[in-house]
Scaffold this motif. Structure first.
Motif, PDB file in Angstrom:
ATOM      1  N   VAL A 184       0.656  -1.331   0.142  1.00 36.68           N
ATOM      2  CA  VAL A 184       0.102  -0.090  -0.087  1.00 36.68           C
ATOM      3  C   VAL A 184       0.913   1.236  -0.014  1.00 36.68           C
ATOM      4  N   ARG A 185       1.859   1.288   0.627  1.00 38.55           N
ATOM      5  CA  ARG A 185       2.779   2.373   0.888  1.00 38.55           C
ATOM      6  C   ARG A 185       3.359   2.813  -0.504  1.00 38.55           C
ATOM      7  N   PRO A 186       3.801   1.737  -1.472  1.00 40.00           N
ATOM      8  CA  PRO A 186       4.102   2.099  -2.763  1.00 40.00           C
ATOM      9  C   PRO A 186       3.009   3.033  -3.569  1.00 40.00           C
ATOM     10  N   LEU A 187       1.896   2.731  -3.173  1.00 32.42           N
ATOM     11  CA  LEU A 187       0.853   3.246  -3.971  1.00 32.42           C
ATOM     12  C   LEU A 187       0.798   4.857  -3.842  1.00 32.42           C
ATOM     13  N   LEU A 188       0.897   4.999  -2.340  1.00 38.92           N
ATOM     14  CA  LEU A 188       0.902   6.302  -1.868  1.00 38.92           C
ATOM     15  C   LEU A 188       2.219   7.096  -2.481  1.00 38.92           C
ATOM     16  N   ASP A 189       3.372   6.324  -2.587  1.00 37.81           N
ATOM     17  CA  ASP A 189       4.610   7.213  -2.989  1.00 37.81           C
ATOM     18  C   ASP A 189       4.413   7.615  -4.371  1.00 37.81           C
ATOM     19  N   GLU A 190       3.505   6.676  -5.268  1.00 31.67           N
ATOM     20  CA  GLU A 190       3.400   7.061  -6.292  1.00 31.67           C
ATOM     21  C   GLU A 190       2.235   8.210  -6.880  1.00 31.67           C
TER      22      GLU A 190
ATOM     23  N   LEU B 182       0.906   2.209   9.222  1.00 32.27           N
ATOM     24  CA  LEU B 182       1.302   2.965   8.366  1.00 32.27           C
ATOM     25  C   LEU B 182       1.838   4.461   9.135  1.00 32.27           C
ATOM     26  N   ASP B 183       1.581   4.338  10.355  1.00 28.27           N
ATOM     27  CA  ASP B 183       1.990   5.667  11.036  1.00 28.27           C
ATOM     28  C   ASP B 183       1.306   6.868  10.468  1.00 28.27           C
ATOM     29  N   ALA B 184       0.063   6.668  10.453  1.00 32.82           N
ATOM     30  CA  ALA B 184      -0.738   7.704   9.865  1.00 32.82           C
ATOM     31  C   ALA B 184      -0.488   9.087  10.928  1.00 32.82           C
ATOM     32  N   GLU B 185      -0.736  10.061  10.516  1.00 33.58           N
ATOM     33  CA  GLU B 185      -0.811  11.427  11.068  1.00 33.58           C
ATOM     34  C   GLU B 185      -2.160  11.538  11.893  1.00 33.58           C
ATOM     35  N   ASP B 186      -3.210  11.090  11.327  1.00 32.82           N
ATOM     36  CA  ASP B 186      -4.578  10.958  11.738  1.00 32.82           C
ATOM     37  C   ASP B 186      -5.488   9.925  11.321  1.00 32.82           C
ATOM     38  N   VAL B 187      -6.565   9.521  11.917  1.00 31.34           N
ATOM     39  CA  VAL B 187      -7.475   8.559  11.498  1.00 31.34           C
ATOM     40  C   VAL B 187      -8.762   9.343  11.499  1.00 31.34           C
TER      41      VAL B 187
END
Ligand code: ASP
Ligand code: MG
Length: 461
Positions: A176-182, A219-224
């Motif tokens: 999932v992280r790679p999708l965000l990075d793209e 994913l160590d999000a800032e907020d949910v």
């Protein structure tokens, strides 16, 4: 990055989905992962279809499925046109044909195995993620749908599976992280997961909130953000008290107590992953996105009120268990009987809301529906441990707030406020966040009105 979770009521029709897409558009620079529930009431429809099939009531099962299919196709037809409509509509059709095959299997089995039920219920979230991501792409958002079963790895307790956090975290970072990075917008399903072996599981009813905080923590999000159709956590249930207001902030501990003792605002399991990773959870209203809602886990200056919210559970059954025996062996007897009692409740998966042990007696307050589900076998086993007296149709009303900790005036204020009500029990430890009152289930509305007036509608000194 942030996690944005949308509940079924926030996705109930095309208009609601349009609103959700605009809310997501407004958050793009925060790099959201979008988590969706099934479109409102779909999960119940799927459950009806599964039960109807197993009961060989194919008419009712077919009716349930075709109503669901029509509803999904109708809303999509309002959201999309042309080739976009054709593609999403085809995907929906494909999923319903798969679902029908699974239901046919249940007709043959004549029963609904938990594993099969999870498979069937998963279609609700799969369908809504297809629709939401399709509509997002159509409106120019770079949505990328990802099946939660590719990362939400759970144990095999079908119907109430627990995520295996390390496995899930690893897969989120590779898938999932790679999708965000793209620069893409991952759109995934709440509620569902898979065992390591690939069997579909669900996290329990209303479990999408839990998915959201697990994903946020991993994913160590800032907020949910948990988007619903109510304005956050309220001072009490607005359905029974019109004067209820939004609570701007509460702690994880307060939220955990409130959800354990009846507040429906968040799945009770959802608090723990957020608290452990110290990620704020915002409960927001998708119909009124400009409102601040409730922030859970953020500290800040606020009015010093003893309580944040009043919650309730009903009906509750009280079990009084008397361990009478010959005098003299009391303490020995009590210890072994208590161990027996605890082991029995654990084995039957009944967790009392209140447990009080005093002398030769134990008092358990249990939500009536769990007691019914546990069947008469439990009562028979309990009767072997001690003599039982049962009180039905009770309710537990609980005031929750860290501001009440150590305040010696609270007990007297509670007693005085509800002095005309017959109270079975008041449970308050001076160091604890919650004060619970056991009353007749018919008195809940009156008690809440009186307590709200005392603790929320007059100035605190
Ligand atoms: N769709 C599931 C349910 O209705 C999960 C959820 O909405 O959180 O229980
Ligand atoms: Mg829901």
């Amino acid at each position: 990055m942030i996690v944005m979770k949308f509940g079924g009521a926030s996705l109930q029709d095309a208009e609601a989905i349009e609103r959700v897409i605009e809310i997501i558009r407004g958050r793009l620079e925060r790099r959201p992962v979008v988590v969706v529930s099934a479109i409102g009431k779909t999960t119940q429809g799927l459950l009806d279809a599964a039960e109807g099939s197993a009961a060989q009531n194919s008419k009712s099962a077919l009716r349930a499925v075709s109503a669901l299919e029509r509803r999904h196709q109708d809303e999509v037809a309002k959201l999309l046109k042309g080739s976009a409509l054709a593609a999403v509509s085809k995907a929906i059709n494909h999923n319903f044909r798969e679902l029908e095959k699974l239901l046919e299997g249940l007709v043959i089995l004549g029963t609904v195995p938990p594993r099969g039920l999870d498979r069937i219920l998963s279609y609700g979230e799969i369908l809504s993620s297809i629709i939401v991501s399709g509509a997002m792409v159509d409106r120019g958002l770079p949505a990328s749908q990802i099946d939660a079963r590719r990362f939400m790895i759970t144990n095999d307790k079908f119907g109430a599976a627990s995520p295996l956090f390390e496995d899930t975290k690893g897969l989120l970072s590779t898938r999932v992280r790679p999708l965000l990075d793209e620069g893409l917008l991952p759109v995934t399903q709440g509620f569902i997961g898979a065992t390591r072996g690939g069997a579909t599981t669900t996290l329990g009813f209303e479990g999408s909130d839990y998915s959201a905080t697990i994903i946020g923590a991993a994913l160590d999000a800032e907020d949910v953000e948990i988007w619903k159709n109510v304005s956050g956590l309220m001072t009490t249930d607005p359905a029974i008290f019109a004067g209820a207001r939004t609570v701007p902030r509460c702690s994880y501990a307060e939220a955990a107590e409130l959800t354990r003792l009846g507040a429906k605002v968040l799945h009770y399991k959802a608090i723990h992953p957020a608290a452990a990773a110290n990620i704020p959870v915002h409960i927001l209203n998708s119909r009124k996105p400009a409102e601040a809602g409730t922030a859970v886990g953020i500290k800040g200056a606020e009015a010093i009120t003893p309580f944040k919210s009043i919650t309730y559970i009903r009906p509750v059954t009280l079990l009084n268990i008397f361990f009478d025996d010959q005098a003299g062996t009391a303490s020995l007897l009590e210890a072994s009987k208590l161990r027996e009692l605890t082991a029995l409740l654990e084995r039957r998966e009944v967790s009392p809301l209140i447990t009080i042990v005093s002398g030769m007696r134990a008092l358990l307050a249990i939500e009536a529906k769990y007691l019914e589900a546990a069947s008469t076998a439990l009562m028979e086993e309990l009767a072997r441990i001690g003599r039982i007296e049962t009180e039905r149709r009770r309710a537990i009303v609980t005031l929750v707030g860290e501001g009440s900790n150590g305040r010696i005036d609270i007990a007297a204020r509670v007693f005085t406020a509800i002095k005309e009500i017959e109270v079975g029990l008041i449970l308050r430890e001076s160091s604890s966040t919650a004060t619970s009152i056991v009353i007749d289930q018919a008195d809940v509305e009156r008690v809440i009105a009186l307590l709200h007036a005392e603790f929320f509608d007059r100035a605190e000194s």
